[in-house]
Design an enzyme around this catalytic site. Structure first.
Site, PDB file in Angstrom:
ATOM      1  N   LYS A  82       7.345   8.954   5.699  1.00  0.00           N
ATOM      2  CA  LYS A  82       6.062   8.540   5.132  1.00  0.00           C
ATOM      3  C   LYS A  82       4.913   9.406   5.651  1.00  0.00           C
ATOM      4  CE  LYS A  82       7.541   5.309   2.393  1.00  0.00           C
ATOM      5  NZ  LYS A  82       7.434   5.475   0.925  1.00  0.00           N
ATOM      6  N   TYR A 106      12.057   6.394   8.823  1.00  0.00           N
ATOM      7  CA  TYR A 106      11.179   5.938   7.741  1.00  0.00           C
ATOM      8  C   TYR A 106       9.753   6.423   7.966  1.00  0.00           C
ATOM      9  CZ  TYR A 106       8.844   2.770   4.464  1.00  0.00           C
ATOM     10  OH  TYR A 106       8.091   2.251   3.451  1.00  0.00           O
ATOM     11  N   SER A 143       3.022   3.761   2.964  1.00  0.00           N
ATOM     12  CA  SER A 143       3.268   2.606   3.817  1.00  0.00           C
ATOM     13  C   SER A 143       2.314   2.654   4.995  1.00  0.00           C
ATOM     14  CB  SER A 143       4.717   2.648   4.331  1.00  0.00           C
ATOM     15  OG  SER A 143       4.926   1.725   5.379  1.00  0.00           O
ATOM     16  N   THR A 182       9.171  -8.220  -0.823  1.00  0.00           N
ATOM     17  CA  THR A 182      10.119  -7.563  -1.719  1.00  0.00           C
ATOM     18  C   THR A 182      11.538  -7.695  -1.166  1.00  0.00           C
ATOM     19  OG1 THR A 182       9.925  -5.450  -0.568  1.00  0.00           O
ATOM     20  CG2 THR A 182       8.410  -5.830  -2.409  1.00  0.00           C
TER      21      THR A 182
END
Length: 225
Positions: free
Chosen positions: A147, A143, A130, A176
């Site tokens: 990553k 998050y 990401s 998404t």
């Protein structure tokens, strides 16, 4: 028995994973990993040479059983992941554990179990990372940490396994279901026309995977034009 190369894609039931499966289907036999049984079966029926491959990624015993009969693997695409955003003061220990368990620990364990198969094929590991794996922003603590760790894992894997190719793919926001959930949490508008499509990310994966053997694509950074 097919002589085509084989690719295993996690999180293949929708979004980027399904797009990667469709991109690789003309040249690869596919193992489609994911939790959505009906969606996986529908995708497998659509793509010749594809079949569902179901295992709980955070269960080491289940992973060991599911990988036991894979003797050779040409491509492993780690796409499954989770994102729960919010300020650090509201990010519980459980969110940290769940995020790191799926986004990092499961990737490391699945790769470890499949190393003999990947070595046998001089295979390729693709990590769907990401933009948050390159720059950490407010509200993205757990998050982004996962990553950044995933990027480090890829760099170490590349250094330790010189016969393998390892590519980290760093897309910006992608249209998404996960992105819809994130934007709802952020309280912002969902603007798919400003985001990447899953197919554009899949095209980058295909480019890295099909590059001549002498070309090793280490990192791909993709942003909406």
């Amino acid at each position: 028995m097919s002589e085509r190369p084989t690719a295993l894609i996690t999180g293949a039931s929708r979004g980027i994973g399904a797009a990667v499966a469709r991109a690789l289907a003309p040249t690869h036999d596919l193992l489609l990993g994911g939790r959505g049984t009906e969606a996986l079966q529908a995708l497998a029926a659509e793509l010749p040479g594809a079949r569902p491959w179901q295992a709980e990624l955070t269960d080491p015993a289940a992973l060991a059983q599911a990988t036991a009969e894979i003797a050779s693997l040409d491509v492993l695409v780690h796409n499954a992941g989770m994102a729960e955003v919010g300020p650090l003061e509201k990010t519980s220990a459980q969110v940290w554990r769940d995020t790191l368990e799926l986004n990092v620990v499961a990737v490391a364990e699945l790769t470890r179990l499949l190393l003999p198969a990947l070595r046998a094929a001089r295979g390729h590991v693709v990590l769907i990372n990401s933009g948050a794996g390159l720059n950490a922003n407010a509200g993205w603590g757990a998050y982004a940490a996962s990553k950044f760790a995933l990027r480090a894992f890829g760099e170490v894997l590349r250094a330790e396994e010189p016969e393998l190719r390892v590519t980290s793919v760093h897309p910006g926001r992608v249209d998404t279901d996960m992105q819809r959930a994130i934007r709802k949490t952020e309280g912002g508008q969902y603007e798919p026309e400003r985001y990447l499509t899953p197919e554009s990310v899949a095209d980058s994966v295909l480019h890295a995977v099909t590059a001549p053997r002498g070309a090793h694509v280490h990192q791909v950074v993709i942003r909406p034009s």
